[in-house]
Design an enzyme around this catalytic site. Structure first.
Site, PDB file in Angstrom:
ATOM      1  N   SER A 173      73.462  78.303  29.706  1.00  0.00           N
ATOM      2  CA  SER A 173      74.494  79.325  29.536  1.00  0.00           C
ATOM      3  C   SER A 173      75.805  78.702  29.084  1.00  0.00           C
ATOM      4  O   SER A 173      76.137  77.576  29.464  1.00  0.00           O
ATOM      5  CB  SER A 173      74.718  80.042  30.873  1.00  0.00           C
ATOM      6  N   TYR A 210      76.938  80.021  39.638  1.00  0.00           N
ATOM      7  CA  TYR A 210      75.939  80.225  38.588  1.00  0.00           C
ATOM      8  C   TYR A 210      76.085  79.175  37.489  1.00  0.00           C
ATOM      9  O   TYR A 210      75.106  78.540  37.076  1.00  0.00           O
ATOM     10  CB  TYR A 210      76.078  81.633  37.990  1.00  0.00           C
ATOM     11  N   LYS A 265      73.441  76.000  36.346  1.00  0.00           N
ATOM     12  CA  LYS A 265      72.944  75.708  35.002  1.00  0.00           C
ATOM     13  C   LYS A 265      73.272  74.273  34.586  1.00  0.00           C
ATOM     14  O   LYS A 265      72.437  73.569  34.015  1.00  0.00           O
ATOM     15  CB  LYS A 265      73.540  76.696  33.991  1.00  0.00           C
ATOM     16  N   ASN A 288      74.865  94.378  35.991  1.00  0.00           N
ATOM     17  CA  ASN A 288      76.077  93.566  35.922  1.00  0.00           C
ATOM     18  C   ASN A 288      76.624  93.460  34.506  1.00  0.00           C
ATOM     19  O   ASN A 288      77.792  93.118  34.316  1.00  0.00           O
ATOM     20  CB  ASN A 288      75.787  92.144  36.445  1.00  0.00           C
TER      21      ASN A 288
END
Length: 334
Positions: A124, A148, A152, A197
């Protein structure tokens, strides 16, 4: 090629499975269905008229994953499984580390057991954090600002260490920007379980009467209309990036990082107005307070993917909105 897609029943996974099947590959999906629906498999197979294998399971179940890899004679893996909501990652950090980091380690261990050493990892742009400069290129410093993004980045670091320890591994880490849109058939699209989301599923719920209006988080950013600007990439362009990476990895060992983005940025209101044009409907919205950590603008420099993978985006914002509207209409009927 026999390809395993972890998390392949989800939004990006289902579109990638379809593309791979249409390209002549044998696809097997491994998914725990925590944020997806088994009905997606029937729709994908209906579009491509090909059989796609499926095993229900969690990537942390190394023993089961090893058996699936062996039984399906898998040659390469595209790893898409993981939790992905930035805000939720701050509320449930241990759950995110367990799913995303522990799950990735489990997958690597299963692959090692079977002798598979080709992996495309779903990363990401969140790994970059606050921009030092724009557009983000792959050399931009990485300093993620939420669990998050740190998940990653940690998996990327694990994969780099792995590739140094064993020179036979062929790994691509694909740093996504903002995937949106749906397949042109309108039969598959973004369909999260629970409260969405992402922007487009929320718009879909407003259109379908499940939500009264769209919340836009802030209109006082330093952008032309005050709303945040993002690099939106059509999900089918993103799927094509996975196939391009998989092809390029053959004969290119090591761990390689690529941005997958359009190189342009559009504001929330830009996207909303394009969707209103595609659908012929006005979308009610209200401006609410900014969310912590949201950036005014970010977008990709994707020259490296074009140079090495021969990949760049083909679809425009109008294609994103037209395909999304078709999917939203179809999902209203189901």
């Amino acid at each position: 090629m026999n390809i395993l897609l972890t998390g392949g029943m989800g939004y990006i996974g289902s579109h990638t499975a379809l593309l791979l099947a249409n390209a002549g590959h044998q696809v097997h999906i491994y998914d725990n269905l925590c944020n997806s629906n088994i009905g997606t498999l029937d729709r994908v197979q209906k579009i491509c008229s090909k059989s796609i294998g499926f095993s229900e399971g969690d990537v942390r179940d190394t023993e089961k994953l090893t058996k699936v890899l062996r039984d399906a004679k898998i040659e390469a893996v595209i790893h898409l499984a993981g939790l992905k909501a930035v805000g939720e990652s701050s509320q449930k950090p241990i759950e995110y580390y367990a799913n995303n980091v522990q799950g990735s380690i489990s997958l690597i261990q299963a692959m090692q057991m079977v002798g598979i050493k080709t992996l495309v990892f779903s990363s990401s742009a969140t790994v970059y954090g606050d921009p030092v400069y724009l557009p983000y290129d792959e050399d931009h410093p990485t300093s993620p600002t939420n669990p998050y993004g740190r998940n990653k980045l940690q998996v990327e670091e694990i994969l780099r260490d792995l590739s140094v320890s064993d020179k036979e591994w062929q790994i691509a880490c694909l740093r996504y920007f903002n995937p949106v849109g749906a397949h042109e058939s309108g039969l598959i699209g973004e369909d999260p379980n629970g409260i969405p989301n992402n922007l487009m599923p929320v718009i879909g719920q407003v259109v379908n009467g499940k939500l009264p209006l769209l919340n836009i988080f802030g209109d006082d950013y330093d952008t032309p209309d005050g709303t945040g600007k993002r690099d939106y990439i059509h999900v089918m362009d993103l799927a094509e990036g996975h196939l391009a990476a998989l092809i390029w990895l053959q004969g290119n060992p090591g761990c390689h990082t690529f941005n997958l983005g359009s190189g342009d940025s559009y504001s929330v209101l830009d996207l909303l107005h394009h969707f209103e044009k595609a659908s012929g409907q006005k979308i009610p919205y209200q401006i609410v307070e900014r969310r912590p950590g949201d950036l005014p603008e970010y977008y990709a420099k994707a020259d490296k993917a074009e140079k090495f993978l021969g990949w760049k985006t083909k679809r425009k914002l109008s294609d994103i909105c037209n395909s999304s509207w078709l999917w939203i209409k179809n999902s209203r009927k189901s």
